[in-house]
Design a protein around this motif. Structure first.
Motif, PDB file in Angstrom:
ATOM      1  N   ASP A 177      15.256  -4.279  -7.179  1.00 20.54           N
ATOM      2  CA  ASP A 177      14.853  -3.601  -8.405  1.00 20.54           C
ATOM      3  C   ASP A 177      14.917  -4.558  -9.594  1.00 20.54           C
ATOM      4  N   GLU A 178      15.874  -5.481  -9.553  1.00 23.64           N
ATOM      5  CA  GLU A 178      16.025  -6.441 -10.650  1.00 23.64           C
ATOM      6  C   GLU A 178      14.805  -7.359 -10.735  1.00 23.64           C
ATOM      7  N   GLU A 179      14.285  -7.751  -9.593  1.00 22.84           N
ATOM      8  CA  GLU A 179      13.100  -8.605  -9.572  1.00 22.84           C
ATOM      9  C   GLU A 179      11.896  -7.876 -10.160  1.00 22.84           C
ATOM     10  N   VAL A 180      11.718  -6.643  -9.767  1.00 20.04           N
ATOM     11  CA  VAL A 180      10.601  -5.848 -10.287  1.00 20.04           C
ATOM     12  C   VAL A 180      10.740  -5.650 -11.798  1.00 20.04           C
ATOM     13  N   ALA A 181      11.959  -5.375 -12.263  1.00 21.37           N
ATOM     14  CA  ALA A 181      12.193  -5.155 -13.693  1.00 21.37           C
ATOM     15  C   ALA A 181      11.861  -6.397 -14.503  1.00 21.37           C
ATOM     16  N   ALA A 182      12.188  -7.567 -13.961  1.00 22.17           N
ATOM     17  CA  ALA A 182      11.905  -8.811 -14.679  1.00 22.17           C
ATOM     18  C   ALA A 182      10.407  -8.996 -14.874  1.00 22.17           C
ATOM     19  N   TRP A 183       9.628  -8.617 -13.877  1.00 20.43           N
ATOM     20  CA  TRP A 183       8.174  -8.744 -14.004  1.00 20.43           C
ATOM     21  C   TRP A 183       7.572  -7.634 -14.859  1.00 20.43           C
TER      22      TRP A 183
ATOM     23  N   THR B  57       0.876  -1.173   0.000  1.00 16.36           N
ATOM     24  CA  THR B  57       0.000   0.000   0.000  1.00 16.36           C
ATOM     25  C   THR B  57       0.915   1.226   0.000  1.00 16.36           C
ATOM     26  N   ASN B  58       0.312   2.391   0.045  1.00 17.36           N
ATOM     27  CA  ASN B  58       1.101   3.618   0.098  1.00 17.36           C
ATOM     28  C   ASN B  58       1.895   3.739   1.401  1.00 17.36           C
ATOM     29  N   ALA B  59       1.583   2.898   2.397  1.00 21.43           N
ATOM     30  CA  ALA B  59       2.304   2.940   3.672  1.00 21.43           C
ATOM     31  C   ALA B  59       3.489   1.977   3.709  1.00 21.43           C
ATOM     32  N   ASP B  60       3.748   1.294   2.604  1.00 23.16           N
ATOM     33  CA  ASP B  60       4.767   0.239   2.570  1.00 23.16           C
ATOM     34  C   ASP B  60       5.987   0.690   1.766  1.00 23.16           C
ATOM     35  N   ASP B  61       7.161   0.249   2.200  1.00 23.06           N
ATOM     36  CA  ASP B  61       8.397   0.482   1.447  1.00 23.06           C
ATOM     37  C   ASP B  61       8.873  -0.865   0.900  1.00 23.06           C
ATOM     38  N   ALA B  62       8.494  -1.165  -0.348  1.00 23.09           N
ATOM     39  CA  ALA B  62       8.794  -2.476  -0.937  1.00 23.09           C
ATOM     40  C   ALA B  62      10.282  -2.685  -1.176  1.00 23.09           C
ATOM     41  N   SER B  63      11.051  -1.617  -1.232  1.00 15.40           N
ATOM     42  CA  SER B  63      12.484  -1.766  -1.487  1.00 15.40           C
ATOM     43  C   SER B  63      13.205  -2.465  -0.336  1.00 15.40           C
ATOM     44  N   ARG B  64      12.555  -2.577   0.808  1.00 14.96           N
ATOM     45  CA  ARG B  64      13.175  -3.220   1.962  1.00 14.96           C
ATOM     46  C   ARG B  64      13.177  -4.746   1.851  1.00 14.96           C
ATOM     47  N   TYR B  65      12.350  -5.295   0.954  1.00 22.16           N
ATOM     48  CA  TYR B  65      12.273  -6.759   0.899  1.00 22.16           C
ATOM     49  C   TYR B  65      12.311  -7.330  -0.521  1.00 22.16           C
ATOM     50  N   ARG B  66      12.432  -6.512  -1.554  1.00 21.56           N
ATOM     51  CA  ARG B  66      12.580  -7.056  -2.901  1.00 21.56           C
ATOM     52  C   ARG B  66      13.488  -6.137  -3.709  1.00 21.56           C
TER      53      ARG B  66
END
Length: 352
Positions: free
Chosen positions: A261-267, A250-259
């Protein structure tokens, strides 16, 4: 279809009918509209006009395909992340976002839309879905119920109870799990040691099937077959849609703490909207004029949402305690008194 939009050679391997051109065009239109709605809702959070918004960016094909595979007389039981599904269902976007503005009302009429309220606690809507399905069958109706779930919900007791009851009593339910790899920050490996979430169906004696959740054609085919099976007395099915949320929880979450950038780019390279668009272009079913028309309508919908979405509600402090118990407990009365004292102190400070 593959990530580039080409027809996959194993398209008929599972024995499901491939959706026709008209259905795929309708799905594309719904995906464009859903993506624009999702982006607009995300912007409204940043503007302070929504309290919270759990984005479905990247998961739209799963939600759109599941909804379009059902009849208008079927029921949906959504989670907090399924706003795109509700818009696809035909519910007014303003009503869809009512709950997420901080209002304690659902926003839309569940009976009129045959859609349960969006559920925040994980899996608690699953037993409700099974109950509605069981009751519909007892009345002799051919209603099918689809319960949206996330991968984290499969770790909850309500999921087990709903699956077990549906299996034993052959309730016409499709359990549709959007496996986006994370329950907030908890990765799938911490949720289960099973080879897949679809494998969980084996323990309940029901079919389990995995599907590429970013392929709207595959979702339409698989959910459509599961719904038909349920409608004709075959009982429940567990469908696991493999997908990915591109934004944070959600807007309250910082996803960079657990995944990474390379993983996000692949998807990002497996984007569901890019895939169906490429497929339709290649098949000669989508040209620049039609794309522009669909995009313009989506922009008009977003503008209408911005204009009609009212300001967030300003609830009184007493509403926090009004409906917790029929008669307030001593602890609640004490908390309410302390809140009133804090508010009075704040008002006095402001007056100075």
């Amino acid at each position: 279809m593959d990530p580039q939009g080409a027809r996959a050679p194993e398209a008929r391997a599972a024995g499901h009918a491939v959706p026709d051109a008209a259905t795929l065009l309708a799905a594309h239109r719904a995906l464009v509209r859903g993506r624009r709605f999702d982006r607009q809702a995300t912007a409204l959070v940043k503007q302070g006009r929504l309290a919270v918004y759990p984005s479905a960016h990247g998961q739209e094909a799963a939600e759109v395909g599941a909804v379009l595979a059902l009849r208008a007389t079927d029921w949906l039981f959504p989670t907090y992340r399924d706003s795109v599904a509700l818009v696809t269902r035909g519910i007014d976007p303003v009503e869809v976002l009512t709950l997420l503005r901080g209002d304690w009302h659902c926003g839309y009429d569940p009976i009129a839309h045959r859609t349960g309220p969006q559920c925040t606690p994980l899996a608690t809507q699953a037993p409700h879905a099974v109950g509605v399905a069981y009751a519909a069958r007892a009345r002799g109706e051919d209603t099918v119920v689809l319960a949206f779930l996330g991968d984290g919900a499969t770790s909850e007791g309500d999921f087990h109870e709903a699956m077990n009851f549906a299996a034993v009593f052959q309730a016409p339910v499709v359990f549709f799990v959007q496996n986006n790899r994370y329950a907030i920050s908890v990765p799938l490996a911490r949720q289960t040691a099973a080879p897949s979430l679809a494998h969980k169906a084996v323990g309940y004696g029901v079919p389990g099937i995995g599907v590429d959740g970013n392929d709207v054609a595959a979702v339409l085919a698989v959910v459509g077959a599961a719904a038909e099976r349920a409608r004709t007395g075959g009982g429940p099915t567990l469908v696991e849609a493999h997908t990915y949320r591109m934004d944070a929880h959600t807007n309250a979450d910082d996803a960079s703490r657990y995944r990474s950038d390379e993983e996000v780019a692949a998807w990002r390279d497996r984007d569901p909207l890019d895939r169906i668009t490429a497929h339709l272009r290649g098949a000669g079913l989508l040209d620049a004029a039609l794309e522009a028309e669909i995009a313009a309508q989506a922009e008009a919908d977003a503008a209408d949402l911005r204009e009609r979405l009212p300001a967030g509600p300003v609830p009184g402090g007493d509403e926090l305690f009004a409906h917790v118990y029929a008669s307030p407990t001593p602890q609640l009365r004490d908390q309410a008194e302390r809140l009133r004292a804090e508010q009075a102190a704040d008002e006095l400070e402001d007056a100075r």
